[in-house]
Design a protein around this motif. Structure first.
Motif, short mmCIF file in Angstrom:
data_model
loop_
_atom_site.label_atom_id
_atom_site.label_comp_id
_atom_site.label_asym_id
_atom_site.label_seq_id
_atom_site.Cartn_x
_atom_site.Cartn_y
_atom_site.Cartn_z
N VAL A 1 3.42 15.56 17.66
CA VAL A 1 4.05 15.83 16.24
C VAL A 1 4.32 17.18 16.24
CG1 VAL A 1 3.43 15.68 13.87
CG2 VAL A 1 2.76 13.99 15.27
N GLY A 2 3.52 18.25 16.61
CA GLY A 2 3.90 19.62 16.44
C GLY A 2 4.70 20.20 17.11
N VAL B 1 8.53 19.37 15.62
CA VAL B 1 8.47 19.98 14.11
C VAL B 1 8.50 21.50 14.14
CG1 VAL B 1 7.33 20.19 11.78
CG2 VAL B 1 7.50 18.06 12.99
N ARG C 1 11.76 25.14 13.89
CA ARG C 1 11.51 26.11 12.87
C ARG C 1 11.49 27.36 13.49
NH1 ARG C 1 10.54 24.13 7.98
NH2 ARG C 1 9.51 26.33 7.34
#
Length: 418
Positions: free
Chosen positions: A59-60, A63, A67
Protein backbone atom coordinates in the motif's frame (compact mmCIF):
# COMPACT_ATOMS: atom_id res chain seq x y z
CA UNK A 1 32.75 -1.57 -19.09
CA UNK A 2 33.90 -1.44 -15.45
CA UNK A 3 32.80 -0.29 -12.03
CA UNK A 4 35.44 2.46 -11.86
CA UNK A 5 32.92 5.29 -12.20
CA UNK A 6 30.80 3.82 -9.40
CA UNK A 7 33.64 3.69 -6.88
CA UNK A 8 33.34 7.17 -5.34
CA UNK A 9 32.82 8.72 -1.90
CA UNK A 10 29.18 9.79 -2.60
CA UNK A 11 28.28 6.27 -3.75
CA UNK A 12 29.93 4.78 -0.64
CA UNK A 13 27.84 7.14 1.52
CA UNK A 14 24.75 6.11 -0.42
CA UNK A 15 25.61 2.42 0.18
CA UNK A 16 25.80 2.91 3.95
CA UNK A 17 22.43 4.67 3.96
CA UNK A 18 20.95 1.93 1.75
CA UNK A 19 22.15 -0.80 4.12
CA UNK A 20 20.46 0.98 7.02
CA UNK A 21 17.24 1.27 5.03
CA UNK A 22 17.16 -2.22 3.51
CA UNK A 23 18.51 -4.59 6.14
CA UNK A 24 15.43 -4.03 8.36
CA UNK A 25 13.24 -4.96 5.37
CA UNK A 26 15.17 -8.19 4.86
CA UNK A 27 15.10 -9.03 8.57
CA UNK A 28 11.45 -8.18 9.24
CA UNK A 29 9.45 -11.34 8.32
CA UNK A 30 11.68 -13.77 10.24
CA UNK A 31 12.06 -11.34 13.14
CA UNK A 32 8.29 -11.06 13.47
CA UNK A 33 7.94 -14.84 13.64
CA UNK A 34 10.61 -15.12 16.37
CA UNK A 35 9.01 -12.23 18.29
CA UNK A 36 5.71 -14.05 18.94
CA UNK A 37 6.49 -17.73 18.40
CA UNK A 38 6.24 -18.52 22.13
CA UNK A 39 2.73 -17.09 22.41
CA UNK A 40 -0.33 -19.33 21.90
CA UNK A 41 -0.63 -20.01 18.17
CA UNK A 42 2.59 -18.04 17.87
CA UNK A 43 3.52 -19.19 14.38
CA UNK A 44 0.08 -18.32 13.06
CA UNK A 45 0.32 -14.88 14.65
CA UNK A 46 3.83 -14.44 13.26
CA UNK A 47 2.59 -15.20 9.76
CA UNK A 48 -0.28 -12.72 10.22
CA UNK A 49 2.15 -9.99 11.37
CA UNK A 50 4.41 -10.68 8.40
CA UNK A 51 1.35 -10.38 6.13
CA UNK A 52 0.44 -7.04 7.75
CA UNK A 53 3.99 -5.85 7.14
CA UNK A 54 3.91 -6.86 3.45
CA UNK A 55 0.47 -5.29 2.99
CA UNK A 56 1.91 -2.08 4.42
CA UNK A 57 4.70 -2.19 1.83
CA UNK A 58 2.29 -2.87 -1.03
CA UNK A 59 0.00 0.00 0.00
CA UNK A 60 2.69 2.47 0.99
CA UNK A 61 5.04 2.11 -1.96
CA UNK A 62 2.81 3.50 -4.74
CA UNK A 63 0.96 6.01 -2.54
CA UNK A 64 4.09 7.57 -1.01
CA UNK A 65 6.25 7.08 -4.11
CA UNK A 66 3.89 9.13 -6.25
CA UNK A 67 4.02 11.97 -3.71
CA UNK A 68 7.82 12.32 -3.77
CA UNK A 69 8.94 15.82 -4.72
CA UNK A 70 11.96 15.35 -7.03
CA UNK A 71 13.65 18.58 -5.89
CA UNK A 72 13.03 17.91 -2.16
CA UNK A 73 12.85 14.15 -1.85
CA UNK A 74 15.15 13.95 1.19
CA UNK A 75 12.64 15.18 3.83
CA UNK A 76 9.97 12.83 2.47
CA UNK A 77 12.31 9.83 2.54
CA UNK A 78 13.60 10.70 6.03
CA UNK A 79 10.05 11.01 7.40
CA UNK A 80 9.15 7.60 5.95
CA UNK A 81 12.24 5.96 7.41
CA UNK A 82 11.56 7.48 10.84
CA UNK A 83 7.97 6.19 10.65
CA UNK A 84 9.31 2.73 9.89
CA UNK A 85 11.76 3.02 12.79
CA UNK A 86 8.84 3.90 15.08
CA UNK A 87 6.93 0.83 13.91
CA UNK A 88 9.86 -1.50 14.55
CA UNK A 89 10.56 0.15 17.91
CA UNK A 90 6.93 -0.37 18.93
CA UNK A 91 7.13 -4.06 18.04
CA UNK A 92 10.37 -4.51 19.98
CA UNK A 93 9.23 -2.52 23.01
CA UNK A 94 5.77 -4.13 23.38
CA UNK A 95 6.08 -7.79 22.26
CA UNK A 96 3.22 -8.81 24.57
CA UNK A 97 0.74 -6.26 23.20
CA UNK A 98 -2.58 -7.44 21.71
CA UNK A 99 -2.36 -8.87 18.21
CA UNK A 100 -4.20 -5.90 16.69
CA UNK A 101 -1.67 -3.46 18.16
CA UNK A 102 1.26 -5.51 16.89
CA UNK A 103 -0.35 -5.70 13.44
CA UNK A 104 -0.71 -1.90 13.41
CA UNK A 105 2.97 -1.50 14.29
CA UNK A 106 3.91 -4.03 11.59
CA UNK A 107 1.80 -2.20 9.00
CA UNK A 108 3.48 1.12 9.92
CA UNK A 109 6.92 -0.49 9.74
CA UNK A 110 6.15 -1.70 6.22
CA UNK A 111 4.27 1.31 4.86
CA UNK A 112 6.34 4.19 6.26
CA UNK A 113 9.63 3.53 4.42
CA UNK A 114 8.06 1.88 1.37
CA UNK A 115 9.05 4.73 -0.96
CA UNK A 116 12.69 4.63 0.19
CA UNK A 117 13.88 1.90 -2.23
CA UNK A 118 12.63 3.82 -5.26
CA UNK A 119 13.88 7.16 -4.00
CA UNK A 120 17.31 5.82 -3.06
CA UNK A 121 17.65 4.08 -6.43
CA UNK A 122 16.87 7.32 -8.23
CA UNK A 123 19.36 9.19 -6.04
CA UNK A 124 22.02 6.61 -6.86
CA UNK A 125 21.66 7.12 -10.61
CA UNK A 126 22.28 10.87 -10.11
CA UNK A 127 25.58 10.19 -8.33
CA UNK A 128 27.22 8.47 -11.33
CA UNK A 129 27.79 9.48 -14.98
CA UNK A 130 25.04 8.51 -17.40
CA UNK A 131 27.12 5.77 -19.04
CA UNK A 132 27.63 4.06 -15.65
CA UNK A 133 23.95 3.67 -14.69
CA UNK A 134 23.94 -0.06 -15.49
CA UNK A 135 27.00 -0.60 -13.30
CA UNK A 136 25.41 1.46 -10.51
CA UNK A 137 22.23 -0.62 -10.60
CA UNK A 138 24.32 -3.81 -10.69
CA UNK A 139 26.25 -2.65 -7.63
CA UNK A 140 22.95 -1.87 -5.92
CA UNK A 141 21.76 -5.42 -6.60
CA UNK A 142 25.01 -6.87 -5.23
CA UNK A 143 24.48 -4.87 -2.03
CA UNK A 144 20.82 -5.90 -1.79
CA UNK A 145 21.52 -9.61 -2.20
CA UNK A 146 24.39 -9.36 0.27
CA UNK A 147 22.01 -7.85 2.82
CA UNK A 148 19.47 -10.60 2.19
CA UNK A 149 22.18 -13.24 2.60
CA UNK A 150 23.29 -11.84 5.97
CA UNK A 151 19.85 -11.10 7.45
CA UNK A 152 18.61 -14.62 8.38
CA UNK A 153 21.73 -15.41 10.41
CA UNK A 154 21.56 -11.99 12.09
CA UNK A 155 17.93 -12.46 13.14
CA UNK A 156 18.42 -16.04 14.30
CA UNK A 157 21.56 -15.25 16.27
CA UNK A 158 20.03 -12.28 18.08
CA UNK A 159 16.62 -13.83 18.73
CA UNK A 160 17.83 -17.23 19.91
CA UNK A 161 21.18 -16.24 21.38
CA UNK A 162 20.14 -13.08 23.22
CA UNK A 163 16.56 -11.73 23.18
CA UNK A 164 13.65 -12.06 20.77
CA UNK A 165 13.14 -8.27 20.85
CA UNK A 166 16.67 -7.40 19.76
CA UNK A 167 16.18 -7.95 15.99
CA UNK A 168 13.25 -5.49 15.95
CA UNK A 169 15.14 -2.92 18.02
CA UNK A 170 18.16 -3.27 15.73
CA UNK A 171 15.89 -2.70 12.74
CA UNK A 172 14.56 0.48 14.37
CA UNK A 173 18.09 1.73 15.00
CA UNK A 174 19.20 0.97 11.44
CA UNK A 175 16.25 2.82 9.90
CA UNK A 176 16.77 5.82 12.16
CA UNK A 177 20.46 5.92 11.21
CA UNK A 178 19.50 5.78 7.51
CA UNK A 179 17.17 8.75 8.00
CA UNK A 180 20.03 10.72 9.57
CA UNK A 181 22.46 9.58 6.88
CA UNK A 182 20.24 11.08 4.17
CA UNK A 183 21.60 14.50 5.21
CA UNK A 184 24.89 13.52 3.55
CA UNK A 185 23.17 12.86 0.18
CA UNK A 186 21.67 15.31 -2.34
CA UNK A 187 18.32 16.82 -1.41
CA UNK A 188 16.76 15.39 -4.57
CA UNK A 189 17.39 15.00 -8.26
CA UNK A 190 17.46 17.54 -11.10
CA UNK A 191 14.13 19.33 -10.91
CA UNK A 192 14.65 20.99 -14.29
CA UNK A 193 14.44 17.62 -16.00
CA UNK A 194 11.50 16.34 -13.98
CA UNK A 195 8.64 16.51 -16.50
CA UNK A 196 6.02 13.83 -16.70
CA UNK A 197 5.28 14.82 -20.23
CA UNK A 198 2.88 17.27 -21.91
CA UNK A 199 0.40 17.61 -19.09
CA UNK A 200 -0.17 13.87 -18.74
CA UNK A 201 -0.90 12.89 -15.13
CA UNK A 202 1.75 10.88 -13.34
CA UNK A 203 -0.75 8.07 -12.77
CA UNK A 204 -1.33 7.69 -16.52
CA UNK A 205 2.39 7.85 -17.21
CA UNK A 206 3.04 5.10 -14.66
CA UNK A 207 0.22 2.99 -16.07
CA UNK A 208 1.99 2.82 -19.42
CA UNK A 209 4.72 0.71 -17.82
CA UNK A 210 2.32 -2.04 -16.68
CA UNK A 211 4.12 -4.81 -18.64
CA UNK A 212 7.33 -4.08 -16.74
CA UNK A 213 5.49 -4.34 -13.42
CA UNK A 214 3.92 -7.65 -14.45
CA UNK A 215 7.29 -9.17 -15.34
CA UNK A 216 8.76 -7.75 -12.14
CA UNK A 217 6.05 -9.49 -10.14
CA UNK A 218 6.88 -12.72 -11.98
CA UNK A 219 10.57 -12.43 -11.11
CA UNK A 220 9.91 -12.41 -7.36
CA UNK A 221 7.23 -15.08 -7.62
CA UNK A 222 9.97 -17.66 -8.12
CA UNK A 223 11.79 -16.37 -5.05
CA UNK A 224 8.60 -16.90 -3.04
CA UNK A 225 8.51 -20.51 -4.21
CA UNK A 226 12.11 -21.07 -3.20
CA UNK A 227 11.78 -19.48 0.23
CA UNK A 228 8.34 -20.69 1.32
CA UNK A 229 8.15 -24.21 -0.11
CA UNK A 230 11.80 -25.28 0.22
CA UNK A 231 11.54 -26.63 3.81
CA UNK A 232 8.53 -28.80 2.88
CA UNK A 233 10.29 -29.94 -0.30
CA UNK A 234 13.36 -31.00 1.69
CA UNK A 235 11.14 -33.05 4.00
CA UNK A 236 9.53 -34.65 0.95
CA UNK A 237 12.99 -35.60 -0.33
CA UNK A 238 14.10 -36.94 3.08
CA UNK A 239 16.69 -34.16 3.51
CA UNK A 240 17.22 -32.38 6.84
CA UNK A 241 15.20 -29.16 6.97
CA UNK A 242 18.25 -27.39 8.42
CA UNK A 243 19.69 -27.32 4.91
CA UNK A 244 17.08 -24.75 3.86
CA UNK A 245 19.03 -21.82 5.32
CA UNK A 246 22.27 -22.83 3.64
CA UNK A 247 20.58 -23.40 0.28
CA UNK A 248 18.86 -19.99 0.38
CA UNK A 249 22.12 -18.32 1.37
CA UNK A 250 23.79 -19.97 -1.62
CA UNK A 251 21.01 -18.63 -3.81
CA UNK A 252 21.52 -15.09 -2.48
CA UNK A 253 25.29 -15.30 -3.00
CA UNK A 254 24.75 -16.54 -6.58
CA UNK A 255 22.37 -13.62 -7.16
CA UNK A 256 25.03 -11.17 -5.98
CA UNK A 257 27.56 -12.77 -8.32
CA UNK A 258 25.08 -12.60 -11.19
CA UNK A 259 24.41 -8.90 -10.56
CA UNK A 260 28.15 -8.17 -10.56
CA UNK A 261 28.70 -10.08 -13.81
CA UNK A 262 25.75 -8.34 -15.47
CA UNK A 263 27.41 -4.96 -15.00
CA UNK A 264 30.76 -6.00 -16.48
CA UNK A 265 29.64 -5.86 -20.10
CA UNK A 266 26.85 -4.91 -22.46
CA UNK A 267 24.45 -7.67 -23.46
CA UNK A 268 22.78 -8.27 -26.82
CA UNK A 269 19.07 -8.04 -27.56
CA UNK A 270 16.25 -5.77 -26.47
CA UNK A 271 15.61 -5.47 -22.76
CA UNK A 272 12.19 -7.14 -23.06
CA UNK A 273 13.66 -10.12 -24.92
CA UNK A 274 16.58 -10.34 -22.52
CA UNK A 275 14.21 -10.36 -19.57
CA UNK A 276 12.02 -13.08 -21.11
CA UNK A 277 15.07 -15.29 -21.74
CA UNK A 278 16.33 -14.84 -18.17
CA UNK A 279 12.88 -15.57 -16.74
CA UNK A 280 12.62 -18.72 -18.87
CA UNK A 281 15.98 -19.86 -17.50
CA UNK A 282 14.89 -19.15 -13.93
CA UNK A 283 11.66 -21.09 -14.46
CA UNK A 284 13.60 -24.05 -15.83
CA UNK A 285 15.97 -23.99 -12.83
CA UNK A 286 13.11 -23.90 -10.29
CA UNK A 287 11.37 -26.70 -12.19
CA UNK A 288 14.52 -28.78 -11.81
CA UNK A 289 14.53 -27.90 -8.10
CA UNK A 290 11.10 -29.53 -7.82
CA UNK A 291 12.22 -32.67 -9.67
CA UNK A 292 15.79 -33.33 -8.43
CA UNK A 293 15.80 -35.75 -5.47
CA UNK A 294 19.23 -35.01 -3.92
CA UNK A 295 20.40 -31.96 -1.95
CA UNK A 296 23.51 -31.23 -4.07
CA UNK A 297 21.45 -31.07 -7.26
CA UNK A 298 18.86 -28.87 -5.54
CA UNK A 299 21.66 -26.53 -4.45
CA UNK A 300 22.90 -26.23 -8.04
CA UNK A 301 19.38 -25.53 -9.31
CA UNK A 302 18.86 -22.80 -6.70
CA UNK A 303 22.24 -21.25 -7.48
CA UNK A 304 21.43 -21.11 -11.20
CA UNK A 305 18.03 -19.56 -10.41
CA UNK A 306 19.71 -16.93 -8.24
CA UNK A 307 22.35 -16.20 -10.87
CA UNK A 308 19.65 -15.51 -13.47
CA UNK A 309 17.27 -13.75 -11.09
CA UNK A 310 19.59 -10.79 -10.53
CA UNK A 311 19.88 -10.22 -14.28
CA UNK A 312 16.10 -10.38 -14.67
CA UNK A 313 15.58 -7.82 -11.91
CA UNK A 314 18.19 -5.50 -13.42
CA UNK A 315 16.55 -5.61 -16.85
CA UNK A 316 13.26 -4.59 -15.20
CA UNK A 317 14.87 -1.55 -13.58
CA UNK A 318 16.58 -0.59 -16.85
CA UNK A 319 13.29 -1.04 -18.72
CA UNK A 320 11.61 1.44 -16.38
CA UNK A 321 14.32 3.98 -17.22
CA UNK A 322 13.48 3.46 -20.88
CA UNK A 323 9.70 3.77 -20.74
CA UNK A 324 9.27 6.43 -18.01
CA UNK A 325 10.36 10.09 -18.05
CA UNK A 326 12.90 11.11 -15.38
CA UNK A 327 10.23 12.82 -13.30
CA UNK A 328 8.29 9.58 -12.86
CA UNK A 329 11.19 7.21 -12.19
CA UNK A 330 11.11 7.30 -8.38
CA UNK A 331 7.34 6.68 -8.43
CA UNK A 332 7.84 3.95 -11.05
CA UNK A 333 10.42 2.19 -8.89
CA UNK A 334 8.00 2.40 -5.96
CA UNK A 335 5.17 0.89 -8.00
CA UNK A 336 7.58 -1.85 -9.07
CA UNK A 337 8.35 -2.46 -5.39
CA UNK A 338 4.65 -2.90 -4.72
CA UNK A 339 4.22 -5.12 -7.78
CA UNK A 340 6.99 -7.53 -6.83
CA UNK A 341 5.59 -7.66 -3.29
CA UNK A 342 2.19 -8.53 -4.71
CA UNK A 343 3.76 -11.21 -6.91
CA UNK A 344 5.54 -12.67 -3.89
CA UNK A 345 2.32 -12.69 -1.88
CA UNK A 346 0.23 -14.18 -4.71
CA UNK A 347 2.62 -17.04 -5.40
CA UNK A 348 3.14 -17.69 -1.71
CA UNK A 349 -0.62 -17.83 -1.18
CA UNK A 350 -1.02 -20.22 -4.11
CA UNK A 351 1.70 -22.49 -2.76
CA UNK A 352 0.23 -22.34 0.75
CA UNK A 353 -3.21 -23.27 -0.53
CA UNK A 354 -1.82 -26.23 -2.47
CA UNK A 355 0.48 -27.67 0.20
CA UNK A 356 -2.32 -29.24 2.31
CA UNK A 357 -3.70 -31.09 -0.72
CA UNK A 358 -0.65 -31.63 -2.95
CA UNK A 359 3.01 -32.54 -2.70
CA UNK A 360 5.51 -29.64 -2.29
CA UNK A 361 6.99 -30.42 -5.70
CA UNK A 362 3.51 -30.06 -7.24
CA UNK A 363 3.03 -26.72 -5.49
CA UNK A 364 6.33 -25.48 -6.93
CA UNK A 365 5.38 -26.58 -10.44
CA UNK A 366 2.04 -24.76 -10.13
CA UNK A 367 3.88 -21.63 -9.05
CA UNK A 368 6.26 -21.95 -11.99
CA UNK A 369 3.27 -22.17 -14.34
CA UNK A 370 1.87 -18.93 -12.84
CA UNK A 371 5.27 -17.27 -13.28
CA UNK A 372 5.52 -18.34 -16.92
CA UNK A 373 2.03 -16.95 -17.54
CA UNK A 374 2.93 -13.58 -15.97
CA UNK A 375 6.18 -13.47 -17.96
CA UNK A 376 4.35 -14.14 -21.22
CA UNK A 377 1.79 -11.41 -20.49
CA UNK A 378 4.52 -8.93 -19.63
CA UNK A 379 6.58 -9.75 -22.71
CA UNK A 380 3.50 -9.45 -24.94
CA UNK A 381 2.65 -6.09 -23.42
CA UNK A 382 6.17 -4.72 -23.88
CA UNK A 383 6.37 -5.97 -27.45
CA UNK A 384 2.99 -4.45 -28.30
CA UNK A 385 3.92 -1.13 -26.69
CA UNK A 386 7.22 -1.11 -28.57
CA UNK A 387 5.48 -1.62 -31.91
CA UNK A 388 3.00 1.17 -31.16
CA UNK A 389 5.81 3.55 -30.23
CA UNK A 390 7.70 2.64 -33.39
CA UNK A 391 4.61 3.26 -35.51
CA UNK A 392 4.22 6.73 -33.95
CA UNK A 393 7.77 7.83 -34.86
CA UNK A 394 7.66 10.33 -37.78
CA UNK A 395 9.38 9.04 -40.91
CA UNK A 396 11.21 11.18 -43.49
CA UNK A 397 9.06 12.16 -46.47
CA UNK A 398 9.55 10.28 -49.71
CA UNK A 399 12.19 11.90 -51.95
CA UNK A 400 9.67 12.29 -54.78
CA UNK A 401 7.70 14.71 -52.68
CA UNK A 402 10.60 17.08 -52.52
CA UNK A 403 12.82 17.98 -49.59
CA UNK A 404 10.89 19.46 -46.67
CA UNK A 405 13.93 19.65 -44.40
CA UNK A 406 16.67 17.46 -42.97
CA UNK A 407 15.71 13.92 -42.04
CA UNK A 408 15.13 13.12 -38.42
CA UNK A 409 18.28 11.62 -36.97
CA UNK A 410 19.09 9.43 -34.03
CA UNK A 411 16.91 6.51 -35.10
CA UNK A 412 18.76 4.01 -32.91
CA UNK A 413 17.30 1.40 -30.66
CA UNK A 414 16.98 3.35 -27.41
CA UNK A 415 18.20 0.34 -25.46
CA UNK A 416 21.67 0.73 -26.99
CA UNK A 417 22.13 3.79 -24.84
CA UNK A 418 22.26 1.68 -21.68
Amino acid sequence: MSYRDVASRPVLTWALVAIGARMPVAMAPLALVFLVRERPDGYTLGAALAAAYVIGEIVGAPVLGMRLDPARARPHLAAGLLAGAAGFAGLGAFPGAPAAVLAAFAFLAGAGPAAAPGGLRTLLTTLVPGHAVTQALSAESVLTFGVWAASPATVTGLALGADRRLPLLLEAALMASAALGLRLLPAGWAASRERDGQGTSKLRVLARAWPVYVTGAASLSLLALAELVLPALLEQRGVAVGWAGLLLTAMSVASAVGAFLYGLRSWPGRLSTRSAVLMAGMSAAVTLLALIPAAPGMAVALAVAGLLQSGAMLTRNLSLREVLPPGALAAGYSVMYAAVGAGYAATGSLAGALLPVAAPSTAILAGVALTVLLTAVGWWGETRAGRSAHADVPRPLDAAAGPEGPPVGGGRDPERRL
